[in-house]
Design an enzyme around this catalytic site. Structure first.
Site, short mmCIF file in Angstrom:
data_model
loop_
_atom_site.label_atom_id
_atom_site.label_comp_id
_atom_site.label_asym_id
_atom_site.label_seq_id
_atom_site.Cartn_x
_atom_site.Cartn_y
_atom_site.Cartn_z
N GLY A 137 0.59 -0.75 0.03
CA GLY A 137 -0.04 0.06 0.11
C GLY A 137 0.95 1.24 -0.29
O GLY A 137 1.60 1.72 -1.40
N GLU A 249 -0.80 15.15 -3.79
CA GLU A 249 -2.24 14.46 -3.28
C GLU A 249 -2.77 14.78 -1.65
O GLU A 249 -3.62 14.56 -1.79
CB GLU A 249 -1.57 13.09 -3.08
CG GLU A 249 -2.58 12.02 -3.39
CD GLU A 249 -2.25 10.60 -3.32
OE1 GLU A 249 -3.25 9.76 -3.37
OE2 GLU A 249 -0.79 10.28 -4.32
N GLN A 286 -24.71 24.37 29.32
CA GLN A 286 -23.19 24.83 28.87
C GLN A 286 -21.87 24.25 28.60
O GLN A 286 -20.20 24.74 27.50
CB GLN A 286 -22.02 25.65 30.51
CG GLN A 286 -21.42 25.63 30.66
CD GLN A 286 -20.48 26.27 31.93
OE1 GLN A 286 -21.15 25.52 32.92
NE2 GLN A 286 -20.79 27.53 32.25
N LEU A 344 -23.16 15.05 19.58
CA LEU A 344 -24.23 16.21 19.94
C LEU A 344 -25.30 15.85 18.85
O LEU A 344 -26.42 16.88 19.92
CB LEU A 344 -23.45 17.78 19.60
CG LEU A 344 -22.80 17.96 20.55
CD1 LEU A 344 -22.03 18.68 20.09
CD2 LEU A 344 -22.69 17.94 22.18
N THR A 372 -0.52 6.38 4.91
CA THR A 372 -1.12 6.59 6.10
C THR A 372 -1.07 7.52 7.05
O THR A 372 0.28 7.88 6.96
CB THR A 372 -1.10 5.03 7.31
OG1 THR A 372 0.22 4.86 7.61
CG2 THR A 372 -1.36 3.99 6.35
N ASN A 373 -1.39 7.75 8.04
CA ASN A 373 -1.15 8.79 9.03
C ASN A 373 0.57 8.83 10.37
O ASN A 373 1.11 9.61 10.10
CB ASN A 373 -2.14 9.55 9.93
CG ASN A 373 -2.95 10.83 9.37
OD1 ASN A 373 -2.82 10.85 8.03
ND2 ASN A 373 -4.12 10.94 10.23
#
Length: 384
Positions: A137, A249, A286, A344, A372-373
């Protein structure tokens, strides 16, 4: 093009703002009403591509002599932004215009550019890039797809997976080894025209967590003949070409990340001010106000960093390490922001009919593709 602050970025001029308005209308009228159908069929109709081309929303950075818009990265970026804001991830324009077209412009011969780019700009030709494989990859040096020279053709064998636009692509840039003994210097880029190509086979359109409308597919090559004239650039130069273009990219991914998180925040603020809980608007609590204040801060700082990166890229000054920073940090923020926004909404946020649900599911892939990060952090560390 508007941002979380309501002001347009410095890199968006009047022409870019006008293009942004066209893109926003296009996605609102031609794409968003059909998202559920596109999700079910796992691809966007070809007619949508052609309509986008007719409006000048494809290949905006491609020179006019090849049928493109003759603009800069900023023009493509405003189109990518409006798509991300709309909640659509099916139309694979980020790959088509953001990756494939720039490769052809930068490395294609005059004959190749004249043959392929006008069709891409018109939406008649859909482009894709075959990088990832079952065993390779992010680690592109280890691709196993082979291209062996035989006379005036290359014989292509191997497979690719996770290929965006793979099920519909007419033009596929294939990453293959032409000299397996040469390591990274033995990798080349070949352009396969897929229509009627003997030995070329499309596998499954993959069933993904999100991005259901994007035709991400497996591709197979069994003795596929690719004309030697379809070699992109020089033989053996593929790895170096990819390394030069990966910052683009990664910046495209970052552009999409910020636009999506801005839309998620806008949707959540509106929901908090209109949804009543215990007889009062959700926004009156709050904790909710503090949560939204934190999210607004994350989104604002993300926008400032992205805009600086875009300006640097347009000026030719965005270095690979900073592009990697933008990719990992902004996609991480995107996932965090959409997750907290969904919370939320309560149970409604988990329903696909709500945009925040789509934004949440589609965000997750952003931390994976384009490198990948974790790999981004490793690349950054090498520059320290």
């Amino acid at each position: 093009m508007s941002t979380a602050t309501g002001a347009r970025p410095r890199w968006v001029d009047d022409e870019g703002a006008a293009l942004s308005a066209v893109a926003r209308d296009f996605f609102e009228t031609e794409v968003v009403p059909h998202l559920d159908r596109f999700d079910r069929q796992k691809h966007v109709d070809r007619e949508v591509w052609r309509k986008a081309g007719a409006l000048g929303l494809l290949c905006c950075e491609v020179p006019e002599e090849y049928g493109g818009g003759g603009g800069t990265f900023a023009h493509d970026a405003v189109v990518f932004s409006e798509q991300a804001r709309s909640g659509d991830t099916g139309l694979g324009n980020s790959v088509h215009s953001g990756v494939v077209a720039p490769y052809l412009v930068a490395y294609g011969s005059e004959e190749q550019k004249a043959r392929w780019l006008p069709g891409m700009a018109a939406g008649d030709i859909i482009g894709a890039v075959g990088m990832s494989e079952p065993g390779a990859g992010t680690d592109l040096k280890n691709v196993r797809t082979r291209a062996t020279r035989s006379g005036d053709h290359y014989v292509l064998n191997g497979s690719k997976t996770f290929i965006s636009n793979g099920a519909q692509c007419d033009l596929l840039i294939v990453v293959a080894k032409t000299d397996p003994a040469a390591g990274r210097d033995g990798i080349s880029l070949l352009v396969l025209e897929t229509a009627g190509a003997p030995g070329f086979r499309r596998g499954r359109v993959l069933d993904k967590l999100g991005m259901h409308g994007q035709d991400t597919a497996e591709l197979f090559f069994d003795d596929v003949l690719v004309p030697a004239a379809n070699l992109l650039g020089e033989e053996g130069a593929g790895f170096r070409m990819m390394m030069r273009d990966l910052p683009r990219e990664r910046l495209v991914i970052a552009v999409n990340a910020v636009a999506a998180m801005e839309r998620a925040l806008e949707e959540t603020i509106t929901h908090a001010k209109t949804r009543e809980v215990f007889g009062a608007p959700l926004f009156s609590m709050q904790h909710v106000k503090f949560e939204l204040a934190e999210l607004a801060t994350v989104v604002r700082t993300s926008r400032v960093f992205l805009d600086d990166c875009v300006e640097r890229f347009i000026a030719g000054a965005l270095d690979p390490a900073t592009a990697s920073m933008a990719k990992w940090w902004l996609t991480q923020n995107q996932c965090d922001v959409t997750d907290r926004c969904l919370q939320l909404f309560g149970g409604y946020g988990y329903m696909r009919e709500y945009l925040v649900s789509r934004l949440y599911a589609d965000a997750r892939a952003q931390k994976i593709y384009g490198g990948t990060n974790e790999v981004m952090k490793d690349l950054i560390s090498r520059s320290l």
